[in-house]
Design a protein around this motif. Sequence first.
Motif, PDB file in Angstrom:
ATOM      1  N   ALA A  46      -6.989  -6.151  -8.815  1.00 55.97           N
ATOM      2  CA  ALA A  46      -6.023  -5.816  -7.773  1.00 55.97           C
ATOM      3  C   ALA A  46      -4.603  -5.987  -8.309  1.00 55.97           C
ATOM      4  N   ASP A  47      -3.659  -5.274  -7.714  1.00 55.10           N
ATOM      5  CA  ASP A  47      -2.262  -5.434  -8.115  1.00 55.10           C
ATOM      6  C   ASP A  47      -1.634  -6.653  -7.469  1.00 55.10           C
TER       7      ASP A  47
ATOM      8  N   VAL B 108       0.838  -1.197   0.000  1.00 59.96           N
ATOM      9  CA  VAL B 108       0.000   0.000   0.000  1.00 59.96           C
ATOM     10  C   VAL B 108       0.875   1.249   0.000  1.00 59.96           C
TER      11      VAL B 108
ATOM     12  N   LYS C 103       0.197   0.364  -4.425  1.00 61.18           N
ATOM     13  CA  LYS C 103      -0.451  -0.782  -5.062  1.00 61.18           C
ATOM     14  C   LYS C 103      -1.785  -1.096  -4.385  1.00 61.18           C
ATOM     15  N   SER C 104      -2.735  -1.610  -5.176  1.00 61.92           N
ATOM     16  CA  SER C 104      -4.004  -2.094  -4.619  1.00 61.92           C
ATOM     17  C   SER C 104      -3.823  -3.547  -4.212  1.00 61.92           C
TER      18      SER C 104
ATOM     19  N   VAL D  94      -7.564  -2.543   2.978  1.00 58.60           N
ATOM     20  CA  VAL D  94      -7.322  -3.736   2.169  1.00 58.60           C
ATOM     21  C   VAL D  94      -8.412  -4.757   2.471  1.00 58.60           C
TER      22      VAL D  94
END
Length: 432
Positions: free
Chosen positions: A316-317, A257, A261-262, A288
Motif C-alpha cells: 500500500a502507499d 484515493v 494512492k492505494s 479502502v
Amino acid sequence: MDTSLMLSVVIAVVAVIAVVAGLLIWRSRRRRNDALATKSAVTRQDGGAVGGTGSQDGRSTATAAAASQAEQAEQAERAGSAPQSTGVQRSAPSADLSSGPAGTVQKATEATQPTGPSTEQPESSDSRLVRLKARLSQSSNAFGRALFSILAKDHLSESDWEDVEDTLLLADVGAQASEELVDELRNDARITGTADPAQVKEALRAKLLALVGTGADVDRRLNADKPYAHKPGVIIMVGVNGTGKTTTAGKLARLFVAEGKSVMMGAADTFRAAAADQLETWGAKVAVPVVRSDKDGADPASVAFEAAQRAKDEHADVLIIDTAGRLQNKANLMDELGKIRRVTEKVLPVDEVLLVLDATTGQNGMAQAKVFAEAIGLTGVVLSKLDGSAKGGIVISVQKELGVPVKLVGLGEGPDDLAPFDAAGFVDGILA
C-alpha cells in the motif's frame, strides 16, 4: 330380503379391502427387495475399493471414508466462497510481541475488503481548495473583518487599540501572539495616520500571513506526499473523542484515493465499538480495506501491528491508523499511544502523527493538544469544524503553542470537505 342385501354389500366391501391390502403389501415387499439388491451392489463395490477383502468391516470403513471426504469437500467449498460473499478476509494472527518493548498481547484481526458493484470518486485536491476558500469567506469565521473595521478608522484611539486586542483574544489568537500583532500594527505608518482602507487591508493581510506562516517558511505537506517518502507511509491519527478524529481519518483516505494512492486503514480505536464500523463505512465507499479486531476491547497495539504488516505485504502507499481518544489521564494516554507507535515501528517507520483538533473548542482544546504532543510527538494538526467557529485565530495559537503546522482543515460535513491548509487562502477568506 333386506337383510340378505345388506350382508352381500358387507361381504363385497370386505373383499375390496382385502384386495387393496394385498396390493399394498406386494408393493412394499417389492421396494424392500429392490433396496436390498441396491445395497448389496454398493457393498460389493466398496469391498473392492478397500482391497477386495469382502469383509463387512472393510466395506463400512470405505463407505464412511468416502462420505467424510465429500463432507470435507463441501465444507471447504463453503469456506472458500465465504470471503467472496461477505467481503471479509481473516488475516493470519499477528506475531507474538510480548518479548518486545511494547509488551503487546497477540490478538486476531481481520481485514474487511470493501464490497459493492461500484465505488465513489473523491473530489480532487485543487477542486477542494477552490470550494473551501469560498466557503470560508462566507462562514462566521470573520475576526479578520472585525479587525479591519476597527483599523480602517482615522487616528485610532487607545480605546480602539484595546478593541483590536480584545478581538484577537476572542478569536483565540492567543495572548502572546495578540500582543505581538498589536505592537506591529501600532508601528505601521499605513495604519496610525489617516487611514486608506486599501493600505490598511494590505498591512493587516501581511501581518496575519506572517503569523499564520506561508509556504516559504512552513512546510505543510503531508510526509506521504514528499519526495522519497517511505512506502507505505504510516499516519497515526490522535485526538480526543468528539473532535471528529475517526471521520477525519475516513476523509483523509478519500483525499489520498483522489490523488491515485492505494490506502489501507487500521481501526486501533478498540474501546469505542462504533469506531471500527464507522471506519469501515468510510473505507467501503472508496474501496479502502480496513484492518480491525474481531474482538471488542482488544489490544490496540496488536491491531496497529497487524495493519502495518498487511500494508507492507500488500504494498500500500499509505496506512492510516485511527486511535482511541479517551483522555482518562496523562500517564494512561502516554502509555497507550506510545505503545501503538513502538509496535507499529517494528514493521514500518511512522512518518506522520496528526492531531485532530475541534476548532470550536478554541483555547479550551490547547491543554489537550499539549498532552497529545507530549505523549506521542506530533508532526501536524488537522482543524475540524473550522467553518462553524468565529475563533479562526486557533490556527495561529495552535501552531505557536505546539510548534507544528496546521496541515489540513475541515469545513463542513461532506465527505470531501477536508483539504490541505492554505495560509493565503485562509487569510483572504477571513478578510473577505
